[in-house]
Write a protein that holds these residues in place. Sequence first.
Motif, PDB file in Angstrom:
ATOM      1  N   ILE A 128       0.835  -1.210   0.000  1.00  0.00           N
ATOM      2  CA  ILE A 128       0.000   0.000   0.000  1.00  0.00           C
ATOM      3  C   ILE A 128       0.863   1.251   0.000  1.00  0.00           C
ATOM      4  CG2 ILE A 128      -1.653   1.325   1.404  1.00  0.00           C
ATOM      5  CD1 ILE A 128      -2.815  -1.481   2.245  1.00  0.00           C
ATOM      6  N   ARG A 129       1.895   1.276   0.843  1.00  0.00           N
ATOM      7  CA  ARG A 129       2.767   2.466   0.899  1.00  0.00           C
ATOM      8  C   ARG A 129       3.449   2.705  -0.451  1.00  0.00           C
ATOM      9  NH1 ARG A 129       5.803   2.775   6.821  1.00  0.00           N
ATOM     10  NH2 ARG A 129       3.910   2.531   8.093  1.00  0.00           N
ATOM     11  N   MET A 130       3.962   1.628  -1.050  1.00  0.00           N
ATOM     12  CA  MET A 130       4.679   1.779  -2.321  1.00  0.00           C
ATOM     13  C   MET A 130       3.714   2.105  -3.462  1.00  0.00           C
ATOM     14  SD  MET A 130       7.397  -1.333  -1.761  1.00  0.00           S
ATOM     15  CE  MET A 130       8.398  -1.168  -3.226  1.00  0.00           C
ATOM     16  N   HIS A 131       2.484   1.610  -3.380  1.00  0.00           N
ATOM     17  CA  HIS A 131       1.479   1.927  -4.399  1.00  0.00           C
ATOM     18  C   HIS A 131       1.061   3.392  -4.289  1.00  0.00           C
ATOM     19  CE1 HIS A 131      -2.830   1.643  -6.032  1.00  0.00           C
ATOM     20  NE2 HIS A 131      -2.027   1.501  -7.070  1.00  0.00           N
ATOM     21  N   GLU A 159       2.821   5.771  -3.304  1.00  0.00           N
ATOM     22  CA  GLU A 159       3.914   6.625  -3.786  1.00  0.00           C
ATOM     23  C   GLU A 159       4.196   6.408  -5.273  1.00  0.00           C
ATOM     24  OE1 GLU A 159       7.521   6.582  -1.413  1.00  0.00           O
ATOM     25  OE2 GLU A 159       6.364   6.136   0.391  1.00  0.00           O
ATOM     26  N   ASN A 160       3.322   5.612  -5.933  1.00  0.00           N
ATOM     27  CA  ASN A 160       3.474   5.291  -7.355  1.00  0.00           C
ATOM     28  C   ASN A 160       4.749   4.521  -7.678  1.00  0.00           C
ATOM     29  OD1 ASN A 160       1.023   6.511  -8.169  1.00  0.00           O
ATOM     30  ND2 ASN A 160       2.015   8.530  -8.053  1.00  0.00           N
ATOM     31  N   VAL A 161       5.346   3.905  -6.662  1.00  0.00           N
ATOM     32  CA  VAL A 161       6.503   3.029  -6.912  1.00  0.00           C
ATOM     33  C   VAL A 161       5.982   1.700  -7.466  1.00  0.00           C
ATOM     34  CG1 VAL A 161       8.453   1.809  -5.845  1.00  0.00           C
ATOM     35  CG2 VAL A 161       7.874   4.128  -5.117  1.00  0.00           C
ATOM     36  N   ILE A 162       4.790   1.310  -7.029  1.00  0.00           N
ATOM     37  CA  ILE A 162       4.116   0.143  -7.611  1.00  0.00           C
ATOM     38  C   ILE A 162       3.047   0.661  -8.570  1.00  0.00           C
ATOM     39  CG2 ILE A 162       2.547  -1.788  -7.125  1.00  0.00           C
ATOM     40  CD1 ILE A 162       4.081  -2.309  -4.560  1.00  0.00           C
ATOM     41  N   TYR A 163       3.032   0.115  -9.775  1.00  0.00           N
ATOM     42  CA  TYR A 163       2.084   0.586 -10.789  1.00  0.00           C
ATOM     43  C   TYR A 163       1.591  -0.596 -11.625  1.00  0.00           C
ATOM     44  CZ  TYR A 163       6.036   0.103 -14.023  1.00  0.00           C
ATOM     45  OH  TYR A 163       7.075  -0.387 -14.758  1.00  0.00           O
ATOM     46  N   GLN A 177      -0.171  -6.617 -15.321  1.00  0.00           N
ATOM     47  CA  GLN A 177       0.401  -7.051 -14.040  1.00  0.00           C
ATOM     48  C   GLN A 177       0.783  -5.827 -13.215  1.00  0.00           C
ATOM     49  OE1 GLN A 177       1.856 -11.087 -14.211  1.00  0.00           O
ATOM     50  NE2 GLN A 177      -0.210 -10.515 -14.762  1.00  0.00           N
ATOM     51  N   TRP A 178       1.106  -6.105 -11.944  1.00  0.00           N
ATOM     52  CA  TRP A 178       1.655  -5.050 -11.084  1.00  0.00           C
ATOM     53  C   TRP A 178       3.179  -5.086 -11.156  1.00  0.00           C
ATOM     54  CZ3 TRP A 178      -1.443  -1.422  -9.308  1.00  0.00           C
ATOM     55  CH2 TRP A 178      -2.806  -1.708  -9.155  1.00  0.00           C
ATOM     56  N   TYR A 179       3.756  -3.896 -11.250  1.00  0.00           N
ATOM     57  CA  TYR A 179       5.209  -3.771 -11.366  1.00  0.00           C
ATOM     58  C   TYR A 179       5.743  -2.833 -10.298  1.00  0.00           C
ATOM     59  CZ  TYR A 179       5.183  -6.122 -15.891  1.00  0.00           C
ATOM     60  OH  TYR A 179       5.065  -7.054 -16.886  1.00  0.00           O
ATOM     61  N   VAL A 180       6.998  -3.073  -9.900  1.00  0.00           N
ATOM     62  CA  VAL A 180       7.697  -2.160  -8.987  1.00  0.00           C
ATOM     63  C   VAL A 180       8.699  -1.366  -9.815  1.00  0.00           C
ATOM     64  CG1 VAL A 180       9.220  -1.956  -6.986  1.00  0.00           C
ATOM     65  CG2 VAL A 180       7.480  -3.748  -7.035  1.00  0.00           C
ATOM     66  N   ASP A 202      12.191  -2.908 -14.244  1.00  0.00           N
ATOM     67  CA  ASP A 202      11.089  -2.934 -13.286  1.00  0.00           C
ATOM     68  C   ASP A 202      10.688  -4.384 -13.015  1.00  0.00           C
ATOM     69  OD1 ASP A 202      11.279  -0.252 -13.283  1.00  0.00           O
ATOM     70  OD2 ASP A 202       9.363   0.162 -14.250  1.00  0.00           O
ATOM     71  N   TRP A 203      10.167  -4.600 -11.840  1.00  0.00           N
ATOM     72  CA  TRP A 203       9.958  -5.958 -11.307  1.00  0.00           C
ATOM     73  C   TRP A 203       8.468  -6.305 -11.316  1.00  0.00           C
ATOM     74  CZ3 TRP A 203      10.574  -6.497  -5.278  1.00  0.00           C
ATOM     75  CH2 TRP A 203      10.222  -7.810  -4.875  1.00  0.00           C
ATOM     76  N   CYS A 204       8.127  -7.381 -12.021  1.00  0.00           N
ATOM     77  CA  CYS A 204       6.746  -7.859 -12.061  1.00  0.00           C
ATOM     78  C   CYS A 204       6.456  -8.632 -10.776  1.00  0.00           C
ATOM     79  CB  CYS A 204       6.537  -8.761 -13.273  1.00  0.00           C
ATOM     80  SG  CYS A 204       4.938  -9.595 -13.268  1.00  0.00           S
ATOM     81  N   ILE A 205       5.448  -8.199 -10.022  1.00  0.00           N
ATOM     82  CA  ILE A 205       5.179  -8.838  -8.723  1.00  0.00           C
ATOM     83  C   ILE A 205       3.832  -9.567  -8.692  1.00  0.00           C
ATOM     84  CG2 ILE A 205       6.668  -7.329  -7.340  1.00  0.00           C
ATOM     85  CD1 ILE A 205       4.152  -5.674  -6.660  1.00  0.00           C
ATOM     86  N   SER A 206       3.134  -9.634  -9.840  1.00  0.00           N
ATOM     87  CA  SER A 206       1.851 -10.363  -9.884  1.00  0.00           C
ATOM     88  C   SER A 206       2.084 -11.844 -10.149  1.00  0.00           C
ATOM     89  CB  SER A 206       0.965  -9.816 -11.000  1.00  0.00           C
ATOM     90  OG  SER A 206       0.595  -8.494 -10.755  1.00  0.00           O
TER      91      SER A 206
END
Length: 1281
Positions: free
Chosen positions: A469-472, A474-478, A684-687, A725-729
């Motif tokens: 949630i914190r990283m999302h 801050e738009n670090v997770i998109y 997917q969600w990415y960092v 960027d890192w795919c986390i899904s």
Amino acid sequence: MATLYVSPHPDDFRSLLALLAAEFCPTSCPRTITEDPPASLNARSRPALVMGAGEGDAVLSGASAVAWYLASLGKRAGVDTKQQSEVWQWLSFADNELTPVSCAVVFPLMGMMAMDKKLQQSSRAELLRVLKVLNQALEPRTFLVGESLTLADMAVATAVLLPFKYALEPPDRKVLPSVTRWFTTCINQPQFLKVFGKITLCEKMVPVTPKTNAATDAKTANASPAADSADATANGPPKTEAQLKKEAKKREKLEKFQQKKDMEAKKKIQPPTEKKAKPEKKELGVITYNVPTPSGEKKDVVSPLPDAYSPQYVEAAWYPWWEKQGFFKPEYGRKSISEQNPRGVFMMCIPPPNVTGSLHLGHALTNAIQDSLTRWHRMRGETTLWNPGCDHAGIATQVVVEKKLMRERGMSRHDLGRENFIEEVWKWKNEKGDRIYHQLKKLGSSLDWDRACFTMDSKLSYAVQEAFIRMHEENVIYRSKRLVNWSCSLNSAISDIEVDKKELTGRTLLPVPGYKEKVEFGVLVSFAYKVDGSDEEVIVATTRIETMLGDTAVAVHPTDPRYQHLKGKMVLHPFCDRKMPIVFDDFVDMSFGTGAVKITPAHDHNDYEVGERHNLAFINILDENGLLINVPPPFLGMKRFEARKSVLQALKDRGQFKEIKDNPMVVPVCSRSKDIVEPLLKPQWYVNCKDMGKEAADAVREGRLKIIPDHHLKTWFNWMDNIRDWCISRQLWWGHRIPAYFVTVNDPSVKPGEDMDGHYWVSGRSEEEARDKAAKRFNVSADKITLRQDEDVLDTWFSSGIFPFSIFGWPNENQDLNVFYPGTLLETGHDILFFWVARMVMMGLKLTGKLPFKEVYLHAVVRDAHGRKMSKSLGNVIDPLDVITGISLEGLHAQLTDSNLDPLEVEKAKQGQKSDYPSGIPECGTDALRFALCAYTSQGRDINLDVNRILGYRHFCNKLWNAVKFAMKSLGDNFVPSEKAQLCGEESVSDRWILSRLSAAVGLCDASFKAYDFPGITTTIYNFWLYELCDVYLESLKPVFSKAEEDDASQRQALVSRQSLYTCLEVGLRLLAPLMPFVTEELYQRLPRRLPQSDPPSISVTSYPDTEEFCWQSEEIDRDMEFVMTVVKTIRSLRADYNLNKTRADCYLECIDSATASLVQKFSLQIQTLSHSQAIIPLTANQPVPEGCAVAIASDRCTVNLMLKGLIDLEKEVAKLMTKKGDLEKQMAKLREKMAKSDYKEKVPAKVQEQDAEKLRQSQTELEKVTDATDNFRKMMQPSP
């Protein structure tokens, strides 16, 4: 009731076998009669078993038949067909190989055969050969077949009974440790004791007169032993009275002759009491700890130590006691973890193993290193925490439970539904999930189990949710739609580390899940695209021909002259009306193939980037199951690899196929499902890792984070500076469900959103929080918001990335988080430097503003003894528990049979196992395995692990065991150590030297631990115990202790030496304790304490020796002793050259000056003891050397003169040397002739040439020695002038 007829003779081993088998079936034990069976029964020989009460009943005769029948009744002939076959094999071995040679050796001694010395010697050699075969078979086993005693053990034990009683002397048994251990185990079983009585093993092979069994009646008691034994073995006619009298006389003569020889040997021994000081070592079987000890209670340390080291005995009971006492907790010995500790804090978290996992050598290496470091820091007095944990292993666990469901209930997870399936996973985790914890305890890992964490625990799950949630926010997770590694079998994206890269050299057929037939890979297919509006064509090539259905362009290099005229042109797709542009891009390699490349942006990583650069269409032709979509008939709905064949045929039908050829390639394979991985476009969600990667790289560049060894820095900077960027899904059900919600607004003023649009996604700790966020974002009331939570879960590496602080309850403030975060060290394998280490650093900095640790130590990859990567198909994967407890070759084979390997691979793997472990893997124990792994851990190279080396360290444990036992005996029961380890000023030169070496070892271990130089630690400790304490100091002490009672001075000297010896033992064990926790604890507990009331209860919480306390290193003493040992080795070498094995000779040492002579005099007792000399006489330059000495130069300061005159037969020695000289000259002439041939250098391989040259050099050196010795002997033979 059955009746068993046996011989009354106590040494009739065939009857004994039948009696033994009968003892194992007590419910149907036959009546035993020591007479010949009635003639009417037609029994051929004893033993005979009549299965009934009267004549006409079934009769079995012969030891094998009778024993097999009785053993089967007692369930001792094998539990299944395989075991029964093995038992029969050993029965045959006993009958055909052991019995004949045993009789040939023993019967002459018993007077049953004439004594032919030459024949008996050859028979004895053959017996030892056969027993060595048996010894090899028994090395990894307790019993011959299975895990309990069977008829195989009974038959072989009775076959070797007579040799053990009358022929196998202690030196013979010494070379047969496994046979001796097994035989002793057998004969101490109650059934064996009842039949055999107490067996005394042979001390010396001499003629014997075996006694008859006292239990027999008068008639059978007087029966001839010879007749009975002959009846028992050959069943031939009994010997005549005259023959027996003649043999009895022979026996009498032999006994008298032997007694005479024994008396002569006794007279030669000097001093007469020396023999008593070294009693013959007892042979022992498998040693186990059998004292009833409730779990967590302290082990019995009052009973005497067993005679030999046994891992089973040593490793029993200690771990539960350590755990119960709280030794592994940071709170131990202090009121609170918050109180300031001047020695500092050491915190390290375990790389969490998968909950599905079982121990492999990578874990064993990791834990050997980490536990050694943890124990060292704990012993240094630091507040120490090694935090355990386990990873939920999303994909791996889901696959295991899905397979279990299908196997047991015939259901898929979809049949159950998400919630019920997750319940099933938790149920499995609670039943099976702590297996790896038990295995870690077996390794002695000193983890604080009360702080053990599981990544799906509520505490850690809350931290994962908070991090997202914190990283999302801050738009670090998109959210984005990009290519991912897709496993069609798992229906999920997988991370790069879960993709195995299978290298192919050419055309290869591979099995693919969901396909009956194997699929072809490793070929390059060339075909043509027609150029629109012309007769031209462009030829392209691909290894995945089915992907051409998703092609949207052809690319060529901008400077390629062959295609300049095609700028702006289109090519036509043969199976649809798609026109595709010819694009010009630098990524194309002009020299490969035709220089033209087909572009499939939706199914290839390189093509994706080309598609982005040229704004091409992205056509996805595969669904999540690997079925074709968005393609024309007849391909629509086909499975991807069936379409491969169809597309190829369709191209051939259209005349656009050109060629197919072998092509070396790498195929991506899912490590979990073994499916072929497909690049697939998925939202997917990415960092966003760009800024975090820069921070992580800067932390290392600026020295705030240290990576050891530093050759990994290049890899670190390469990854961090070029990070993607890192795919986390992950499309799974088991894991942390992503706390993100897609928003639908029920208001006409807000247009509907798309899955790809991040604006329509909100994250929240609950659905209510997410709804409030959405309402604010779209400026509508909450009741107009409809939410759909993302079905996906987070990549397992996401939860692992926050592991160093989530385990302490982050984001909530608490004592553990304040004390133990940031940690001190992260130790792991270099293969997960990016996947785990980098992500922990990035997320630690991002979410806490702190680095999660100060140092990263990366160990190497474990390979087999040949340097090959561990692979199931090679048969070289080793389970550490198999090394600890031992396993037979059959056991290793069985593991392969139970695996998922292809039958051909199983056979290949079996051959690999047979080659590497022909006798299986012997029991090495935990301590030896840990020590070996640390000894191998040299920075900067992979580890080629040889099981034989681990076994060598088990032998080191045995040496350690014997040394401490001998030393404790020398200290005596009433020894009281001084309250502090210190010099008293009365130490002998040997005492001062060993304390100097001990201090040096303390300094080296301290420096090596600080530098993570594990081979430095193991080498230092090994050398101190083996080469300095055992080989030199303990030997030097023997005359000191033997003369201790002669006078007050000797008594005082012995007392001082005992204090020095105690210091060496106590400190030496503490040095070793972090690496070998079990054996050091066992031995340390047996030592008396300096301060019994206040000393720590366990070696694991004593202080680690440091250089401030042990500061006695003296370079002068070390230098002097080095010189002394050079002299000793020279004397020993001379003694060996002249075969003075037991004879002690006077030794005259010519010294270059008086200082050297004084040094020799000072160490004369040590030199005399260590070199087995009669006397040491130092001579200066003006003192003559007596005649009759052999000479050797020890150094530029000293020459050794060994007195031989009167000790050897000079003429005989000269004759032997002349024969040897002749043989050497012949060998050398033959070699020179071979090497002188004109074509030798061209035809003979270089390696053989090197070997020949080395043989010639060695022969030349040996010839020179022989010549010198001959000349020396001849001088001695000349009469004095």
